[in-house]
Design an enzyme around this catalytic site. Structure first.
Site, PDB file in Angstrom:
ATOM      1  N   PHE B 122     -59.882 -58.018  56.999  1.00 40.53           N
ATOM      2  CA  PHE B 122     -61.203 -57.728  57.531  1.00 40.53           C
ATOM      3  C   PHE B 122     -62.019 -59.010  57.417  1.00 40.53           C
ATOM      4  O   PHE B 122     -62.198 -59.535  56.320  1.00 40.53           O
ATOM      5  CB  PHE B 122     -61.811 -56.611  56.693  1.00 40.53           C
ATOM      6  CG  PHE B 122     -63.232 -56.235  56.953  1.00 40.53           C
ATOM      7  CD1 PHE B 122     -63.542 -55.319  57.958  1.00 40.53           C
ATOM      8  CD2 PHE B 122     -64.262 -56.734  56.152  1.00 40.53           C
ATOM      9  CE1 PHE B 122     -64.860 -54.917  58.157  1.00 40.53           C
ATOM     10  CE2 PHE B 122     -65.571 -56.338  56.358  1.00 40.53           C
ATOM     11  CZ  PHE B 122     -65.876 -55.430  57.357  1.00 40.53           C
ATOM     12  N   ALA B 123     -62.457 -59.529  58.541  1.00 42.49           N
ATOM     13  CA  ALA B 123     -63.087 -60.842  58.536  1.00 42.49           C
ATOM     14  C   ALA B 123     -64.540 -60.761  58.981  1.00 42.49           C
ATOM     15  O   ALA B 123     -64.840 -60.735  60.177  1.00 42.49           O
ATOM     16  CB  ALA B 123     -62.299 -61.794  59.442  1.00 42.49           C
ATOM     17  N   PRO B 127     -68.887 -69.196  56.273  1.00 46.54           N
ATOM     18  CA  PRO B 127     -69.438 -70.188  55.344  1.00 46.54           C
ATOM     19  C   PRO B 127     -70.964 -70.056  55.190  1.00 46.54           C
ATOM     20  O   PRO B 127     -71.482 -70.183  54.088  1.00 46.54           O
ATOM     21  CB  PRO B 127     -69.061 -71.526  55.987  1.00 46.54           C
ATOM     22  CG  PRO B 127     -67.820 -71.223  56.766  1.00 46.54           C
ATOM     23  CD  PRO B 127     -67.965 -69.807  57.247  1.00 46.54           C
ATOM     24  N   GLY B 130     -73.017 -64.674  54.138  1.00 43.41           N
ATOM     25  CA  GLY B 130     -72.351 -63.835  53.148  1.00 43.41           C
ATOM     26  C   GLY B 130     -73.085 -62.522  53.017  1.00 43.41           C
ATOM     27  O   GLY B 130     -72.877 -61.602  53.807  1.00 43.41           O
ATOM     28  N   SER B 131     -73.994 -62.472  52.043  1.00 41.82           N
ATOM     29  CA  SER B 131     -74.794 -61.257  51.884  1.00 41.82           C
ATOM     30  C   SER B 131     -75.568 -60.949  53.162  1.00 41.82           C
ATOM     31  O   SER B 131     -75.726 -59.787  53.538  1.00 41.82           O
ATOM     32  CB  SER B 131     -75.778 -61.435  50.719  1.00 41.82           C
ATOM     33  OG  SER B 131     -75.063 -61.646  49.522  1.00 41.82           O
ATOM     34  N   ILE B 156     -61.194 -64.570  53.140  1.00 48.55           N
ATOM     35  CA  ILE B 156     -60.684 -63.335  53.734  1.00 48.55           C
ATOM     36  C   ILE B 156     -59.447 -62.838  52.973  1.00 48.55           C
ATOM     37  O   ILE B 156     -58.391 -63.481  52.965  1.00 48.55           O
ATOM     38  CB  ILE B 156     -60.372 -63.530  55.236  1.00 48.55           C
ATOM     39  CG1 ILE B 156     -61.627 -64.044  55.957  1.00 48.55           C
ATOM     40  CG2 ILE B 156     -59.861 -62.230  55.862  1.00 48.55           C
ATOM     41  CD1 ILE B 156     -62.896 -63.211  55.738  1.00 48.55           C
ATOM     42  N   GLN B 337     -63.518 -59.212  22.882  1.00 49.61           N
ATOM     43  CA  GLN B 337     -64.138 -59.313  21.557  1.00 49.61           C
ATOM     44  C   GLN B 337     -63.309 -58.589  20.500  1.00 49.61           C
ATOM     45  O   GLN B 337     -63.077 -59.114  19.414  1.00 49.61           O
ATOM     46  CB  GLN B 337     -65.568 -58.743  21.615  1.00 49.61           C
ATOM     47  CG  GLN B 337     -66.437 -59.171  20.454  1.00 49.61           C
ATOM     48  CD  GLN B 337     -66.686 -60.682  20.467  1.00 49.61           C
ATOM     49  OE1 GLN B 337     -66.518 -61.348  21.476  1.00 49.61           O
ATOM     50  NE2 GLN B 337     -67.066 -61.218  19.323  1.00 49.61           N
ATOM     51  N   GLU B 364     -67.514 -57.109  48.759  1.00 45.65           N
ATOM     52  CA  GLU B 364     -67.931 -55.850  49.389  1.00 45.65           C
ATOM     53  C   GLU B 364     -69.360 -55.488  48.958  1.00 45.65           C
ATOM     54  O   GLU B 364     -69.682 -54.343  48.658  1.00 45.65           O
ATOM     55  CB  GLU B 364     -66.916 -54.729  49.112  1.00 45.65           C
ATOM     56  CG  GLU B 364     -65.532 -55.133  49.642  1.00 45.65           C
ATOM     57  CD  GLU B 364     -64.575 -53.970  49.920  1.00 45.65           C
ATOM     58  OE1 GLU B 364     -65.045 -52.835  50.048  1.00 45.65           O
ATOM     59  OE2 GLU B 364     -63.374 -54.232  50.036  1.00 45.65           O
TER      60      GLU B 364
END
Ligand SMILES: Cc1cc2nc3c(=O)[nH]c(=O)nc-3n(C[C@H](O)[C@H](O)[C@H](O)COP(=O)(O)OP(=O)(O)OC[C@H]3O[C@@H](n4cnc5c(N)ncnc54)[C@H](O)[C@@H]3O)c2cc1C
Lengths: 249, 384
Positions: B122-123, B127, B130-131, B156, B337, B364
């Site tokens: 899924f592309a 560059p 994004g968001s 991808i 931890q 996602e």
């Protein structure tokens, strides 16, 4: 060749088994149940025989409570063609199961009965042998390899000293050992399709068998807890301890 | 159609067993070789794991969301790299076709995706986008009975393995936002489609991402998803919506695995003459982890059930993704931890999970984007 595979529902091999507080047996309430691993190997062998064109039909049978149907479904998902549930709420012991299976064999007329060498719950290792005696059929136990030729089977057996190869005439009862094969995972689509394969239900009465227990359980108890080990400083000390403390040599 | 209880239990049991017997023992090898052995991929395909969410008429299992998340809980109990390989065929790599594809597109691709014969990618990300996904710049220009694609897609998942890409590209360059975007089904090997070098990632070795570059890549017009221009962004958002619940369930599975590992270690490891599990400060970490994992599990099951009942669960799915991905980060941190120095050493595997789970808060939709979605929906609902 029609193959009948007998399978048993047992406490899952990964479950930590607990003894009931009154010592009458082991806890089975809310415990995960699965097909006995040796039975799974027997089912796998039958399905492979079918895939190789050696078996014409693979019928699985389980004797026990209604929920043994789930175990039958697992076998159907692995590739068996249809199932038979011999429904009984009685506590079924090897001889009773062998008698019930004899009844099913007489109805179904298979040429080969495959089963696990033993079930991991009680580890009796008796049912296959009893069935072959009741039917007066050939038997081959602890099979690690099965090959069919005209009217007979060549079976490699796991025995204490190594391997033994025997020929048995058909019809026969063969019990599966650990190294016979590695059972497949039923694929998810086949699990869903297994729902549509038929399962017949019959009772002990239908087969004219009285399944009441012949053995009674006196007491079930936990094995003694393992004692902590000890380190020894030298071979001499080890030998001394084995001789005088453990008294094994 | 929902499965009956027995069948579902058997299905889950089989997945659980496969994970325990086949995948868990290979975790280290996959990380070391940065590849999932071919025979394991084959086994995963034979088991049917690539077709969980593909409808039965196209040879998938057609699981409901409630069933799918239960499978994802189980798949979460091993390295996320395994889940990543089959994740796209069950999620972003197939759902565009399932939700909005034409009948021919479904017949052509879904059975192959369900069988694991091809991997779907899924592309969307680029560059410079994004968001802010609707600002994407890849273009698709109509030219006779073809579209010509130009642009670069970034990070991808499964692109190096993919046979099919669902590509979001702008068909209407006059429209700057979401409405100018369409989705295309582009097969690997199409001239003009090129892959970048695999990215070097923080974790999830064995799962791969890379750039996907389109240079005058000619795609037949019938590869326009659903046959309609301008729907691509909507499709992408619907696909991500469903995927959020799946990812959340994976986070729960990983968390439960890490809690089990940490608990076993705490019971075995002795300091000051007693198992460290006896120390209340260790107990607090175990208890907090257990509580949070349980909360996330309950959230996921609730949201999945509601979605199956036909409710819109965009807000709930974002709540799940936000909480579950942050939760598994905290759980992994505590697991390190509890392991002390061993938690930092590769032999124990905990540090690998610690790096692996970091991704869940990023892709996602980052945690911040989930917060925005949740709050925007709250404000919208209030003013309705
Ligand atoms: C391993 C991996 C696999 C991936 N797989 C895929 C894939 O298969 N397909 C695909 O299309 N993409 C994929 N991605 C891309 C992924 O979805 C994006 O990286 C993600 O959406 C974030 O976009 P970005 O990296 O451009 O970050 P940015 O959008 O630049 O964000 C940087 C930071 O700013 C914050 N931020 C951004 N906008 C806002 C805002 N409005 N308010 C507050 N904070 C904000 C973000 O939360 C983040 O913290 C993958 C990424 C990785 C790392």
């Amino acid at each position: 060749m029609k193959v009948l595979v007998a399978i048993k529902r047992v406490i899952d091999a990964y479950v930590k088994v607990r003894v009931k507080s009154d010592g009458s047996g082991v806890e089975t309430q809310n415990v995960k149940m699965s097909m006995n691993p040796f039975c799974e190997i027997a089912v796998e062998e039958a399905v492979r025989m079918k895939e190789a064109g050696i078996a014409s039909e693979v019928v699985v049978v389980s004797c026990g409570q209604q929920n043994s149907q789930e175990t039958i479904r697992t076998a159907l998902a692995m590739g068996a063609d249809r199932g038979i549930l011999v429904q009984s709420d009685a506590e079924l012991q090897p001889l009773a199961i062998a008698k019930l299976l004899k009844g099913v064999v007489e109805k179904e007329q298979p040429e080969l009965v495959l089963m696990g060498k033993q079930a991991v719950d009680n580890d009796f290792n008796q049912t296959g042998q009893m069935l072959s005696a009741l039917l007066d059929w050939s038997q081959a136990t602890f099979a690690s390899k099965i090959e069919k030729s005209d009217g007979k089977l060549t079976v490699t057996r796991e025995i204490d000293g190594g391997l033994e190869t025997i020929e048995v005439a058909l019809p026969a009862v063969v019990t599966a050992d650990l190294r016979l094969n590695e059972p497949r995972y039923a694929s998810l689509p086949n699990i869903m399709k297994a729902k549509k394969k038929p399962i017949d239900t019959m009772s002990a009465e239908d087969l004219g068998v009285d399944p009441s227990p012949r053995l009674s359980v006196v007491k079930v108890s936990e094995p003694p807890a393992r004692q902590g080990g000890a380190k020894v400083g030298s071979v001499a000390e080890l030998v001394e301890k084995l001789k005088n403390e453990a008294k094994v040599i | 159609m929902a499965l009956d209880e027995d069948t579902l239990e058997q299905l889950l049991d089989t997945v659980r067993r496969f994970v325990r017997e086949r995948l868990v023992p290979n975790e280290e090898r996959v990380a070391e070789e940065d590849a999932i052995p071919a025979e394991l991929v084959q086994e995963m395909a034979e088991l049917g794991l690539f077709g969980l969410s593909v409808p039965q008429e196209y040879e998938g299992l057609g699981l409901t969301m409630s069933e799918e998340v239960k499978v994802a809980f189980e798949l979460g109990r091993t390295s996320p790299a395994f889940r990543s390989l089959l994740g796209t065929n069950n999620g972003i790599g197939s759902q565009g076709i399932v939700l909005d594809g034409t009948e021919e597109q479904k017949h052509k691709y879904l059975p192959k995706l369900a069988r694991g014969e091809i991997i779907g990618s899924f592309a969307l990300t680029e560059p410079d986008s994004g968001s802010d996904a609707s600002s994407l710049r890849t273009t698709a220009r109509r030219d006779g009975d073809h579209y010509v694609l130009n642009g670069t897609k970034r990070f991808i998942t499964n692109a190096p393995e993919a046979g099919l890409f669902t590509v979001m590209a702008r068909t209407d360059t006059a429209q700057k936002g979401a409405r100018g975007i369409s989705a295309f089904l582009v097969e690997a090997g199409t001239p003009g489609l090129r892959l970048g070098k695999p990215d070097r990632k923080m974790g999830q070795r064995g799962a791969h991402t890379c750039d996907v570059i389109f240079e005058d890549c000619r795609v037949p017009a019938e590869q326009l998803l659903g046959g309609i221009e301008g729907q691509g962004f909507k499709t992408a958002m619907k696909v991500l919506d469903r995927g959020r619940l799946h990812i959340s369930a994976v986070c729960v599975g990983v968390a439960e695995r890490l809690i089990e590992d940490a608990l076993s270690y705490a019971i075995e490891r002795k300091q000051f003459g007693q198992p460290i599990a006896e120390f209340q400060l260790i107990q607090a970490m175990l208890a907090d982890s257990r509580t949070e994992a349980y909360a996330a599990r309950s959230m996921v099951l609730d949201a999945a059930r509601r979605r199956d009942a036909g409710e819109t669960v965009t807000t709930e799915a974002s709540c799940c993704k936000l909480f579950a991905s942050e939760m598994v980060g905290r759980v992994a941190d505590r697991a390190v931890q509890i392991h002390g120095g061993a938690g930092y050493i590769a032999d124990y595997g905990v540090e690998r999970f610690y790096r692996d789970v970091r991704l869940f808060r990023l892709y996602e939709g980052t945690s911040q984007i989930q917060q925005l979605v949740i709050a925007r929906n709250m404000i919208r609902e209030h003013s309705q």
